[in-house]
Design a protein around this motif. Structure first.
Motif, PDB file in Angstrom:
ATOM      1  N   GLY A 180       0.812  -1.209   0.000  1.00 56.10           N
ATOM      2  CA  GLY A 180       0.000   0.000   0.000  1.00 56.10           C
ATOM      3  C   GLY A 180       0.840   1.250   0.000  1.00 56.10           C
ATOM      4  O   GLY A 180       1.997   1.241  -0.439  1.00 56.10           O
ATOM      5  N   GLU A 181       0.270   2.342   0.500  1.00 61.08           N
ATOM      6  CA  GLU A 181       1.020   3.597   0.486  1.00 61.08           C
ATOM      7  C   GLU A 181       0.883   4.344   1.808  1.00 61.08           C
ATOM      8  O   GLU A 181      -0.090   4.171   2.539  1.00 61.08           O
ATOM      9  N   VAL A 182       1.917   5.160   2.070  1.00 60.20           N
ATOM     10  CA  VAL A 182       1.935   5.986   3.270  1.00 60.20           C
ATOM     11  C   VAL A 182       1.857   7.451   2.835  1.00 60.20           C
ATOM     12  O   VAL A 182       2.677   7.898   2.027  1.00 60.20           O
ATOM     13  N   VAL A 183       0.865   8.156   3.351  1.00 60.93           N
ATOM     14  CA  VAL A 183       0.670   9.562   2.978  1.00 60.93           C
ATOM     15  C   VAL A 183       0.794  10.438   4.225  1.00 60.93           C
ATOM     16  O   VAL A 183       0.164  10.156   5.246  1.00 60.93           O
ATOM     17  N   VAL A 184       1.617  11.473   4.122  1.00 64.25           N
ATOM     18  CA  VAL A 184       1.800  12.392   5.239  1.00 64.25           C
ATOM     19  C   VAL A 184       0.788  13.528   5.123  1.00 64.25           C
ATOM     20  O   VAL A 184       0.586  14.066   4.036  1.00 64.25           O
ATOM     21  N   ALA A 185       0.156  13.882   6.243  1.00 62.14           N
ATOM     22  CA  ALA A 185      -0.697  15.075   6.263  1.00 62.14           C
ATOM     23  C   ALA A 185      -0.176  16.028   7.319  1.00 62.14           C
ATOM     24  O   ALA A 185       0.050  15.635   8.462  1.00 62.14           O
ATOM     25  N   CYS A 186       0.048  17.272   6.890  1.00 67.01           N
ATOM     26  CA  CYS A 186       0.653  18.246   7.791  1.00 67.01           C
ATOM     27  C   CYS A 186      -0.042  19.586   7.624  1.00 67.01           C
ATOM     28  O   CYS A 186      -0.290  20.026   6.512  1.00 67.01           O
ATOM     29  N   LEU A 187      -0.358  20.211   8.737  1.00 64.84           N
ATOM     30  CA  LEU A 187      -0.899  21.568   8.730  1.00 64.84           C
ATOM     31  C   LEU A 187       0.168  22.482   9.313  1.00 64.84           C
ATOM     32  O   LEU A 187       0.628  22.256  10.437  1.00 64.84           O
ATOM     33  N   HIS A 193       0.032  18.948   2.199  1.00 65.32           N
ATOM     34  CA  HIS A 193       0.448  20.023   3.088  1.00 65.32           C
ATOM     35  C   HIS A 193      -0.651  21.082   3.111  1.00 65.32           C
ATOM     36  O   HIS A 193      -0.868  21.771   2.110  1.00 65.32           O
ATOM     37  N   VAL A 194      -1.338  21.184   4.237  1.00 67.08           N
ATOM     38  CA  VAL A 194      -2.321  22.256   4.384  1.00 67.08           C
ATOM     39  C   VAL A 194      -1.543  23.476   4.842  1.00 67.08           C
ATOM     40  O   VAL A 194      -1.028  23.522   5.958  1.00 67.08           O
ATOM     41  N   VAL A 195      -1.405  24.429   3.937  1.00 66.39           N
ATOM     42  CA  VAL A 195      -0.524  25.564   4.197  1.00 66.39           C
ATOM     43  C   VAL A 195      -1.288  26.669   4.918  1.00 66.39           C
ATOM     44  O   VAL A 195      -2.312  27.150   4.435  1.00 66.39           O
ATOM     45  N   ALA A 196      -0.800  27.032   6.093  1.00 62.94           N
ATOM     46  CA  ALA A 196      -1.420  28.127   6.857  1.00 62.94           C
ATOM     47  C   ALA A 196      -0.399  28.681   7.832  1.00 62.94           C
ATOM     48  O   ALA A 196       0.369  27.933   8.429  1.00 62.94           O
ATOM     49  N   ASP A 197      -0.391  29.992   7.957  1.00 63.95           N
ATOM     50  CA  ASP A 197       0.576  30.649   8.849  1.00 63.95           C
ATOM     51  C   ASP A 197      -0.004  30.894  10.233  1.00 63.95           C
ATOM     52  O   ASP A 197       0.731  31.161  11.171  1.00 63.95           O
ATOM     53  N   GLN A 219      -5.657  24.271   0.990  1.00 60.69           N
ATOM     54  CA  GLN A 219      -6.097  25.365   1.860  1.00 60.69           C
ATOM     55  C   GLN A 219      -6.800  24.766   3.072  1.00 60.69           C
ATOM     56  O   GLN A 219      -7.502  23.779   2.932  1.00 60.69           O
ATOM     57  N   PRO A 220      -6.679  25.388   4.243  1.00 63.63           N
ATOM     58  CA  PRO A 220      -7.450  24.885   5.382  1.00 63.63           C
ATOM     59  C   PRO A 220      -8.957  25.048   5.135  1.00 63.63           C
ATOM     60  O   PRO A 220      -9.384  26.040   4.551  1.00 63.63           O
TER      61      PRO A 220
END
Ligand SMILES: Cc1cc2nc3c(=O)[nH]c(=O)nc-3n(C[C@H](O)[C@H](O)[C@H](O)COP(=O)(O)OP(=O)(O)OC[C@H]3O[C@@H](n4cnc5c(N)ncnc54)[C@H](O)[C@@H]3O)c2cc1C
Ligand SMILES: Nc1ncnc2c1ncn2[C@@H]1O[C@H](COP(=O)(O)O)[C@@H](O)[C@H]1O
Lengths: 326, 256
Positions: free
Chosen positions: B55-62, B84-88, B205-206
């Motif tokens: 299978g596969e491994v997916v990274v999720a990061c905010l 990558h959910v990009v937010a400052d 986007q968030p």
């Protein structure tokens, strides 16, 4: 809306977890400041344990019952507690910050569209507004947090934040209200809890413990601490990352998931002092901390502190002790 | 099997923290960052599961753009792709808002397993994973220290307090929050680092704005008040401190 305060009383294998009494003390204090009643909530298959908390000064004890609550699961607990919250519409729900609470309370709060104000160390109620204080950065910073918006505020308190023996006892026994609650599908099956084979070293019997943390940097450097331990007739112990890395066996780990010790002397070398470590050693007679960071939380509970590099301090200390011993 | 790993970037553990001008967070300008400790273990566990089950491994990061370094490192260690959910402005967001954003970022992907760390080293809410599970309708287990997925059934060992443990059999898909020390973490190889360059990092986007639907607000951040009067020895001089301490251990603690 002011429908009082609920406080969760936790039990495992038929025994009430004593930190629940700390939560009761916190809830009572909040209740006194806000002029609100405190009701305890016990979840279980029957009312047996609810009867054990009626001695506290409480408006009542809710015993939420369902056969599926006999063994703890997050699904059953969240379902049952949700029913209690919906029925009573409390303003605050207070929990001790235990592993069990961490497992189901965020799920419960999420059903009300919220997170927990978690791991609080204190709170202040002024003119009806409550400010909670949480620890950030593993104890290196505090944050004052205000909970707003409608509905219940869910807050958990760190072990030791309030004193269980200060939970007020009431005159007459609080009334137990047994309610049968509905619980939906439980999607996980627990097996019986167990302890790993008996630890090879029993650190609870040692008078002197030299504990090392990540500041020791590498496995080879442990010899430094070992030498000091031998000189003082003590044992070596460690914070979690040292055991995680396999540098020392897990039975040397001190803290919430390791051993709890109270030696005469505890010397912490390069340990920052996260709460999960402190709960395992804060009752030691004399606590010494060596850390290069003057703001490390470990100094908050140390009797003696040396701000400095352990690689300079430990050899010097070893030498001095050798001198004194002659 | 599709495994999602929730990975957060946090300030270095040895960082010296200063309170930001507005008193509401720490000064981030002078910090360096690393992967949250337990998230590194969550990634390792997901890679081991993939090796066994495929299978596969997916990274999720905010996080802000700088969080890319955590993502790239995970890809170099063997993760297949990342979201990558990009937010400052989510550094101080509460656990529900963070969980909501992460849940929405992975909802359409229908993962078989989601792995998170048990706690972030900066905010330390200890709840994001559990809330994500609730929002996605998944069963969960927290503080997991062993995963047995050798048969059809997922069995996990949970750490309880003071040296106690408990195995749970879980329905899947499920979310697990992983405890540090579950296994030894692999290093990225040169080959891995090269391969990572070709892997997909999808920016998103968030789903909600920071602060939206959140019910806890940080008013003030500050150094904890000291409770105990620690006697500091040596005044910065290691040798002097050691000598003074040896005296104290003999005369006051009486252990010599
Ligand atoms: C559910 C849960 C359970 C946990 N259970 C436990 C547990 O049972 N036991 C436990 O210990 N932890 C436990 N932890 C982990 C805990 O939160 C901390 O992460 C851990 O205690 C940190 O270990 P440390 O102090 O060694 O490392 P760090 O926090 O990295 O601190 C290292 C310290 O060394 C200092 N230092 C570095 N170099 C030097 C030097 N040359 N000289 C002097 N000082 C130096 C640094 O200033 C720093 O303060 C648990 C966490 C969770 C979430
Ligand atoms: N911004 C983020 N991005 C990705 N994962 C996160 C983020 N914040 C929290 N998490 C995950 O949730 C876990 C628990 O975080 P917390 O609830 O803040 O203690 C972390 O170990 C991560 O796995």
């Amino acid at each position: 809306m002011s429908n009082g305060i609920l406080v969760f009383v936790e039990h495992r294998q038929g025994v009430i977890n004593k930190v629940s009494f700390e939560a009761v003390a916190a809830a009572q204090q909040l209740g006194a400041s806000l002029g609100q009643e405190v009701t305890a909530v016990v979840l279980g298959a029957d009312a047996a344990l609810a009867n054990e908390v009626t001695g506290f000064k409480l408006a009542g004890v809710v015993s939420a019952e369902n056969p599926k609550l006999a063994d703890y699961t997050p699904d059953a607990y969240a379902d049952a507690f949700e029913k209690v919250v919906r029925a009573r519409e409390p303003q605050y729900v207070i929990f001790p910050h235990t592993y069990l609470v961490r497992d189901f309370a965020p799920k419960l709060a999420a059903r009300f569209g919220k997170g927990l104000v978690s791991d609080c160390v204190r709170m202040k109620a002024e003119g009806g507004a409550v400010t909670f204080t949480r620890r950030l950065f593993q104890g290196k910073m505090d944050a004052d947090v205000v909970a707003s918006g409608g509905g219940a505020v869910f807050a958990t308190f760190q072990s030791g934040a309030y004193r269980g023996d200060q939970a007020e006892r009431g005159g007459a026994a609080a009334a137990v209200e047994s309610v049968a609650v509905e619980v939906g599908e439980v999607r996980m099956q627990p097996e019986a809890p167990f302890q790993e084979v008996k630890a090879a070293v029993d650190l609870t019997k040692t008078d002197v413990i030299i504990a090392i943390g990540r500041g020791i940097k590498s496995q080879e450097n442990i010899a430094l601490a070992q030498k000091l331990a031998e000189l003082l007739g003590g044992d070596i112990a460690a914070s979690r990352p040292i055991c995680d890395a396999g540098w020392l066996p897990i039975d040397r780990q001190i803290g919430s998931s390791g051993q709890t010790v109270a030696p005469k002397l505890y010397i912490a070398l390069g340990i920052s002092g996260a709460i999960q470590h402190l709960v395992g050693m804060k009752n030691a007679g004399t606590i010494v901390a060596v850390n290069k960071d003057a703001e490390a939380p470990i100094f908050d509970i140390a009797d003696y502190g040396i701000v400095g590099d352990l690689f300079e301090v430990v050899p010097a200390l070893t030498e001095e002790i050798q001198k004194l011993k002659g | 099997m599709k495994i999602f790993v929730l990975m957060k970037q946090v300030p270095n553990k040895d960082a010296v923290l200063r309170v930001r001008g507005d008193g509401k967070w720490v000064e981030e300008g002078d910090l360096s960052f690393e992967v949250n400790e337990s998230d590194g273990y969550a990634l390792e566990e997901s890679l081991r599961l993939k090796e066994k089950k495929g299978g596969e491994v997916v990274v999720a990061c905010l996080g802000p753009q700088r969080a890319k370094s955590v993502i790239k490192d995970a890809l170099a260690r063997g993760a297949d792709r990342a979201i990558h959910v990009v937010a400052d402005d989510f550094a101080q967001a509460g656990p529900f808002a963070v969980a909501k954003v992460l849940a929405e970022a992975i909802r359409g992907e229908q993962p078989d397993l989601v792995l998170a760390g048990l706690q972030s080293d900066d905010q330390g809410y200890g709840q994001t994973g559990v809330i994500v599970a609730e929002l996605l309708g998944l069963p969960h287990a927290t503080i997991v220290i062993d995963v047995d997925y050798s048969s059809e059934q997922l069995r996990v060992k949970r750490e309880l307090e003071s040296g106690w443990y408990q195995w749970y059999t879980m329905q899947t898909p499920a979310l697990l929050t992983i405890q540090s020390g579950i296994s030894q973490i692999r290093y990225a190889t040169l080959k891995g680092i090269m391969a990572a360059k070709k892997k997909e990092i999808r920016e998103a986007q968030p789903a909600i704005a920071a602060g939206e639907g959140e019910f806890q607000t940080v008013e003030r951040v500050y150094l904890p008040l000291k409770q105990k009067q620690t006697q500091f020895l040596g005044d910065g001089d290691a040798k002097k401190g050691a000598a003074q301490l040896a005296e104290k251990l003999r005369n006051e603690a009486r252990v010599i």
